[in-house]
Design a protein around this motif. Sequence first.
Motif, PDB file in Angstrom:
ATOM      1  N   ARG A   1       0.843  -1.217   0.000  1.00 22.65           N
ATOM      2  CA  ARG A   1       0.000   0.000   0.000  1.00 22.65           C
ATOM      3  C   ARG A   1       0.873   1.260   0.000  1.00 22.65           C
ATOM      4  O   ARG A   1       0.603   2.221  -0.718  1.00 22.65           O
ATOM      5  CB  ARG A   1      -0.930  -0.017   1.218  1.00 22.65           C
ATOM      6  N   ASN A   2       1.936   1.226   0.814  1.00 21.13           N
ATOM      7  CA  ASN A   2       2.803   2.411   0.866  1.00 21.13           C
ATOM      8  C   ASN A   2       3.436   2.688  -0.488  1.00 21.13           C
ATOM      9  O   ASN A   2       3.518   3.841  -0.922  1.00 21.13           O
ATOM     10  CB  ASN A   2       3.891   2.225   1.930  1.00 21.13           C
ATOM     11  N   GLN A   3       3.900   1.659  -1.184  1.00 20.92           N
ATOM     12  CA  GLN A   3       4.535   1.881  -2.482  1.00 20.92           C
ATOM     13  C   GLN A   3       3.516   2.391  -3.501  1.00 20.92           C
ATOM     14  O   GLN A   3       3.806   3.287  -4.287  1.00 20.92           O
ATOM     15  CB  GLN A   3       5.221   0.604  -2.988  1.00 20.92           C
ATOM     16  N   CYS A   4       2.324   1.799  -3.485  1.00 23.75           N
ATOM     17  CA  CYS A   4       1.288   2.250  -4.433  1.00 23.75           C
ATOM     18  C   CYS A   4       0.924   3.711  -4.169  1.00 23.75           C
ATOM     19  O   CYS A   4       0.794   4.517  -5.096  1.00 23.75           O
ATOM     20  CB  CYS A   4       0.028   1.397  -4.318  1.00 23.75           C
ATOM     21  N   ARG A   5       0.759   4.057  -2.894  1.00 29.28           N
ATOM     22  CA  ARG A   5       0.350   5.441  -2.589  1.00 29.28           C
ATOM     23  C   ARG A   5       1.481   6.417  -2.884  1.00 29.28           C
ATOM     24  O   ARG A   5       1.240   7.533  -3.338  1.00 29.28           O
ATOM     25  CB  ARG A   5      -0.147   5.548  -1.140  1.00 29.28           C
ATOM     26  N   ALA A   6       2.713   6.015  -2.656  1.00 26.65           N
ATOM     27  CA  ALA A   6       3.840   6.911  -2.965  1.00 26.65           C
ATOM     28  C   ALA A   6       3.929   7.134  -4.471  1.00 26.65           C
ATOM     29  O   ALA A   6       4.127   8.268  -4.939  1.00 26.65           O
ATOM     30  CB  ALA A   6       5.145   6.315  -2.434  1.00 26.65           C
ATOM     31  N   ALA A   7       3.781   6.061  -5.244  1.00 25.46           N
ATOM     32  CA  ALA A   7       3.837   6.193  -6.707  1.00 25.46           C
ATOM     33  C   ALA A   7       2.684   7.064  -7.194  1.00 25.46           C
ATOM     34  O   ALA A   7       2.855   7.938  -8.050  1.00 25.46           O
ATOM     35  CB  ALA A   7       3.778   4.809  -7.355  1.00 25.46           C
ATOM     36  N   ALA A   8       1.500   6.829  -6.628  1.00 23.96           N
ATOM     37  CA  ALA A   8       0.325   7.601  -7.040  1.00 23.96           C
ATOM     38  C   ALA A   8       0.494   9.073  -6.665  1.00 23.96           C
ATOM     39  O   ALA A   8       0.096   9.967  -7.425  1.00 23.96           O
ATOM     40  CB  ALA A   8      -0.927   7.019  -6.394  1.00 23.96           C
TER      41      ALA A   8
END
Length: 391
Positions: free
Chosen positions: A290-297
């Motif tokens: 989730r952290n990686q997805c939200r950072a990328a987003a």
Amino acid sequence: MNREPVMTTDLLDRVRAFVHTELMDKASYFDALPEQPTIESVRLHEAGLANWWIPARYGGRGVSLEDGVDIVSELAYGDAGFAFGSFLPILGTTMLQLYGEESLAGPLLRKLARDGGVLGILGSEEEAGSELGRTATVFARSGDDLVVTGDKYFSTNSDAAEALLVLARSADDDGDFAVIAVPRDTPGVEIVKRWDVIGVRGSATYQVRLRGCVVPAGNRLRGNGLRNLEIGLNASRILIAATAIGIARRIRDLSMEYAAGKRVKGVPLTDNAVFAGKLGQIEMLIDVMRNQCRAAAAEFDRLMAAPDPAAVMYRAGTLRSALAAKMYCGQAGWQVATIGSEMFGGLGYTHDHPIGKLVRDMRYVGIVEGGDDVIRDLLYTRYVVPAGKRR
Ligand SMILES: Cc1cc2nc3c(=O)[nH]c(=O)nc-3n(C[C@H](O)[C@H](O)[C@H](O)COP(=O)(O)OP(=O)(O)OC[C@H]3O[C@@H](n4cnc5c(N)ncnc54)[C@H](O)[C@@H]3O)c2cc1C
């Protein structure tokens, strides 16, 4: 329909309520290649939730990609295929919004916001999936029109789409690639077949033929088509990654339900240290995904908020964070799926239990829009080598 801005938590609660009433406990229905558009996608629109990211200036809700990560995780908790079919139009709307003439993009985006509906993206061909530079579909100029001809191998949502965004190469110039909007009802658009995919079967993916489809020249998006596609893929790759979060959360919760009623060595499985360790491991993976997805987003949202997002995105191209999100979530999600697959004993190897479907659904994360070899290659050539192209 309610279009005023809403707090994300309120929106997320509404998505959760939708998932609870419309998607849960329908594993066999979604796994049976339901007809498109599904009644559930119509209801998603009626609930004011379809195409949630379309900007407010086109009548949409304008939800950020960062918040979209949690929306997709919720939808995928209910059904990953439904989630995939629902968010994939973002690939096309991003390209249209940034590189489409207003006379093309405006009406199309407004229609998608007002009426719901989807776009199809026709990139892949039999000989040119990851290697889009080998695209054989061609476009030729004919007066004020373009004529598009070719065979596209995989394309999700195409049959029910408002328009198809087709990657093609100029018949006159091998190096000139374009993304061209072809309305679905254009004569010459033919659905060859629907693929009998092994996972995300709640979505619909087709083989499509274009036989001399004539569209106005203004339907070509500005810039190089390969670059246009890369930019749209940033958004959809992050959301494909986010489906892994939803599937993993579902596996975790099914495991907890099962373990509460299962006794091993005289105690409930929930009191077993090996089980606790597995669930702890799953929780760690979910959090990092989730952290990686939200950072990328968040990076994508920042670039889209720049004064000239079309130019800024065009320079940026494929984002490292989006590549990392997709590859990481594909791999971490697969670890969770493997743990889940063993969790339910022999029952887990039957169609009586949903874990088999969740494993098949999870597999798409590491394949669609670039398998790991392709993503690693992109990371290497775009981000490891540079600094003056080294050597
Ligand atoms: C359910 C589903 C929905 C889809 N929806 C769409 C859609 O809407 N629109 C669309 O355009 N496409 C769509 N696709 C296509 C999908 O994105 C491609 O199938 C995927 O990107 C893999 O590409 P490919 O099939 O060409 O296989 P390839 O990427 O060519 O893979 C085949 C083999 O070649 C290897 N390989 C490829 N490149 C490299 C490399 N650089 N280095 C080392 N090895 C490599 C791979 O590892 C693999 O072993 C969909 C596919 C599916 C299954």
